[in-house]
Design an enzyme around this catalytic site. Structure first.
Site, PDB file in Angstrom:
ATOM      1  N   LYS A   1       0.761  -1.307  -0.120  1.00 23.83           N
ATOM      2  CA  LYS A   1       0.137   0.031   0.003  1.00 23.83           C
ATOM      3  C   LYS A   1       0.844   1.087  -0.100  1.00 23.83           C
ATOM      4  O   LYS A   1       0.705   2.070  -0.683  1.00 23.83           O
ATOM      5  CB  LYS A   1      -0.922  -0.044   1.178  1.00 23.83           C
ATOM      6  CG  LYS A   1      -1.955  -1.158   1.273  1.00 23.83           C
ATOM      7  CD  LYS A   1      -2.973  -1.051   2.492  1.00 23.83           C
ATOM      8  CE  LYS A   1      -2.279  -1.039   3.838  1.00 23.83           C
ATOM      9  NZ  LYS A   1      -1.656  -2.268   4.172  1.00 23.83           N
TER      10      LYS A   1
ATOM     11  N   ARG B   1      -9.701   0.224   9.111  1.00 24.30           N
ATOM     12  CA  ARG B   1      -9.097  -1.066   9.204  1.00 24.30           C
ATOM     13  C   ARG B   1     -10.563  -2.247   9.591  1.00 24.30           C
ATOM     14  O   ARG B   1     -10.100  -3.511   9.969  1.00 24.30           O
ATOM     15  CB  ARG B   1      -8.283  -1.177  10.367  1.00 24.30           C
ATOM     16  CG  ARG B   1      -6.653  -0.767  10.259  1.00 24.30           C
ATOM     17  CD  ARG B   1      -6.108  -1.750   9.464  1.00 24.30           C
ATOM     18  NE  ARG B   1      -4.782  -1.854   9.784  1.00 24.30           N
ATOM     19  CZ  ARG B   1      -3.460  -1.408   9.603  1.00 24.30           C
ATOM     20  NH1 ARG B   1      -3.636  -0.309   8.784  1.00 24.30           N
ATOM     21  NH2 ARG B   1      -2.580  -1.960  10.098  1.00 24.30           N
TER      22      ARG B   1
ATOM     23  N   ARG C   1      11.552  -5.981   5.342  1.00 24.53           N
ATOM     24  CA  ARG C   1      11.218  -4.666   5.432  1.00 24.53           C
ATOM     25  C   ARG C   1      12.312  -3.958   6.466  1.00 24.53           C
ATOM     26  O   ARG C   1      12.167  -4.423   7.487  1.00 24.53           O
ATOM     27  CB  ARG C   1       9.946  -4.371   5.372  1.00 24.53           C
ATOM     28  CG  ARG C   1       9.659  -2.694   5.682  1.00 24.53           C
ATOM     29  CD  ARG C   1       8.083  -2.344   5.268  1.00 24.53           C
ATOM     30  NE  ARG C   1       7.125  -2.905   6.344  1.00 24.53           N
ATOM     31  CZ  ARG C   1       5.928  -2.884   6.318  1.00 24.53           C
ATOM     32  NH1 ARG C   1       5.241  -2.297   5.155  1.00 24.53           N
ATOM     33  NH2 ARG C   1       5.053  -3.462   7.296  1.00 24.53           N
TER      34      ARG C   1
ATOM     35  N   ARG D   1      11.340  -2.116  11.754  1.00 22.62           N
ATOM     36  CA  ARG D   1      10.033  -2.065  12.645  1.00 22.62           C
ATOM     37  C   ARG D   1       9.918  -3.026  13.524  1.00 22.62           C
ATOM     38  O   ARG D   1       9.974  -4.105  13.173  1.00 22.62           O
ATOM     39  CB  ARG D   1       8.740  -1.667  11.869  1.00 22.62           C
ATOM     40  CG  ARG D   1       8.492  -0.408  11.378  1.00 22.62           C
ATOM     41  CD  ARG D   1       7.413  -0.436  10.340  1.00 22.62           C
ATOM     42  NE  ARG D   1       6.302  -0.929  10.752  1.00 22.62           N
ATOM     43  CZ  ARG D   1       5.169  -1.019   9.969  1.00 22.62           C
ATOM     44  NH1 ARG D   1       5.137  -0.422   8.743  1.00 22.62           N
ATOM     45  NH2 ARG D   1       3.926  -1.410  10.614  1.00 22.62           N
TER      46      ARG D   1
ATOM     47  N   ARG E   1      -0.575  -9.727  12.865  1.00 24.24           N
ATOM     48  CA  ARG E   1      -1.225  -8.323  12.274  1.00 24.24           C
ATOM     49  C   ARG E   1      -1.769  -9.261  10.938  1.00 24.24           C
ATOM     50  O   ARG E   1      -2.884  -8.521  10.568  1.00 24.24           O
ATOM     51  CB  ARG E   1      -0.120  -7.529  11.621  1.00 24.24           C
ATOM     52  CG  ARG E   1       0.455  -6.916  12.740  1.00 24.24           C
ATOM     53  CD  ARG E   1       1.886  -6.156  12.486  1.00 24.24           C
ATOM     54  NE  ARG E   1       1.744  -5.377  11.180  1.00 24.24           N
ATOM     55  CZ  ARG E   1       2.820  -5.186  10.660  1.00 24.24           C
ATOM     56  NH1 ARG E   1       4.065  -5.741  10.678  1.00 24.24           N
ATOM     57  NH2 ARG E   1       2.835  -4.139   9.366  1.00 24.24           N
TER      58      ARG E   1
HETATM   59  P1  AMP Z   1       0.602  -0.161   9.296  1.00 19.81           P
HETATM   60  O1  AMP Z   1       1.780   0.796   9.303  1.00 19.81           O
HETATM   61  O2  AMP Z   1      -0.774   0.253   8.515  1.00 19.81           O
HETATM   62  O3  AMP Z   1       1.158  -1.439   9.125  1.00 19.81           O
HETATM   63  O4  AMP Z   1       0.262  -0.153  10.932  1.00 19.81           O
HETATM   64  C1  AMP Z   1       1.210  -0.411  11.977  1.00 19.81           C
HETATM   65  C2  AMP Z   1       0.099  -0.479  13.111  1.00 19.81           C
HETATM   66  O5  AMP Z   1      -0.547   0.702  13.483  1.00 19.81           O
HETATM   67  C3  AMP Z   1      -1.044  -1.557  13.249  1.00 19.81           C
HETATM   68  O6  AMP Z   1      -0.636  -2.880  13.133  1.00 19.81           O
HETATM   69  C4  AMP Z   1      -1.864  -0.749  14.167  1.00 19.81           C
HETATM   70  O7  AMP Z   1      -1.370  -1.355  15.403  1.00 19.81           O
HETATM   71  C5  AMP Z   1      -1.762   0.591  13.987  1.00 19.81           C
HETATM   72  N1  AMP Z   1      -2.701   0.978  13.159  1.00 19.81           N
HETATM   73  C6  AMP Z   1      -2.483   1.744  11.845  1.00 19.81           C
HETATM   74  N2  AMP Z   1      -3.584   1.974  11.433  1.00 19.81           N
HETATM   75  C7  AMP Z   1      -4.818   1.638  12.146  1.00 19.81           C
HETATM   76  C8  AMP Z   1      -5.938   1.704  12.035  1.00 19.81           C
HETATM   77  N3  AMP Z   1      -6.722   2.432  10.852  1.00 19.81           N
HETATM   78  N4  AMP Z   1      -6.704   1.210  13.223  1.00 19.81           N
HETATM   79  C9  AMP Z   1      -6.180   0.711  14.047  1.00 19.81           C
HETATM   80  N5  AMP Z   1      -4.806   0.591  14.471  1.00 19.81           N
HETATM   81  C10 AMP Z   1      -4.050   1.075  13.136  1.00 19.81           C
END
Ligand code: AMP
Length: 213
Positions: free
Chosen positions: A13, A88, A127, A160, A171
């Site tokens: 994404k 989400r 990553r 990360r 996840r």
């Molecule tokens: P990402 O960078 O999109 O993979 O997000 C990393 C982490 O941030 C996720 O595993 C969640 O813990 C949190 N997070 C990101 N976006 C959301 C969302 N829309 N709702 C809830 N938690 C989020």
């Protein structure tokens, strides 16, 4: 132009969003990046979010919806924006619907990036990101010019914490259980478009076919 990018962790994404930003000159709004920015600055939101993020769980909806509402009240979204990692789940999707309606906007497309599972795992486990500017690298597919140093800002490249094997599985499970239902939600509204997510350039071509040049 309002584009929502859906896809499991590692679907690409962020990479596709970077190309869309260049092409359409609209901001990329990634809730994960916003949370990471908060915890780098050690804000109260950051401290709270970190507990969930490091376990691979979703940050509570209320808090997440609030940060998106604030972000979408800024001036730079007037021409449109790309949402990455939000919504989400259905609660967030409905909150977003209300917000979009209140502003009198309309979603252009929801793009579902859908590579096979083995690709997801390889991408996430390999990553790496810049600890300073967030630029994304990969141990084999996208190495920096100098090992460990960001090409963009010279910052240190790190993994990360939530990209480790155990948290990644969590996840992916959260995605299966909570985020995947959004695919039907948007498909039933006739705005969902599927793309392969296999290679960045190929996927970009598919996206251009959907959104136009
Ligand atoms: P990402 O960078 O999109 O993979 O997000 C990393 C982490 O941030 C996720 O595993 C969640 O813990 C949190 N997070 C990101 N976006 C959301 C969302 N829309 N709702 C809830 N938690 C989020």
């Amino acid at each position: 132009m309002i584009v929502i990018l859906l896809g499991a962790p590692g679907a690409g994404k962020g990479s596709q969003a970077e190309l869309l930003v260049k092409r359409y000159q609209i901001p990329h709004i990634a809730t994960g990046d916003i949370f990471r920015e908060h915890f780098k600055k050690e804000t109260p939101i950051g401290k709270l979010a970190k507990e969930y993020i490091n376990k691979g769980q979703l940050v509570p909806d209320q808090l997440t919806n609030d940060i998106v509402r604030d972000r979408l009240s800024q001036k730079d979204v007037q021409k449109g924006f790309i949402l990455d990692g939000y919504p989400r789940n259905l609660v967030q999707a409905k909150a977003l619907d209300q917000l979009i309606e209140r502003h009198g906007w309309k979603v252009t497309a929801v793009i579902n990036i859908n590579p096979p599972q083995d690709i997801l795992v390889n991408r996430i486990s390999g990553r790496r990101i810049c600890s300073k500017c967030g630029a994304v690298y990969h141990v084999t597919n996208k190495k920096p010019k100098v090992e460990g140093i960001c090409d963009v800002c010279g910052g240190e490249i790190i993994q990360r914490k939530d990209d480790n094997a155990e948290v990644v599985l969590k996840r992916l499970e959260v995605y299966e259980n909570q985020t995947k239902e959004l695919i039907d939600y948007y498909r039933n509204q006739g705005i969902l478009q599927d793309v392969s997510g296999l290679e960045i350039a190929k996927t970009d071509k598919e996206v251009v076919q959907i959104l136009g040049e």
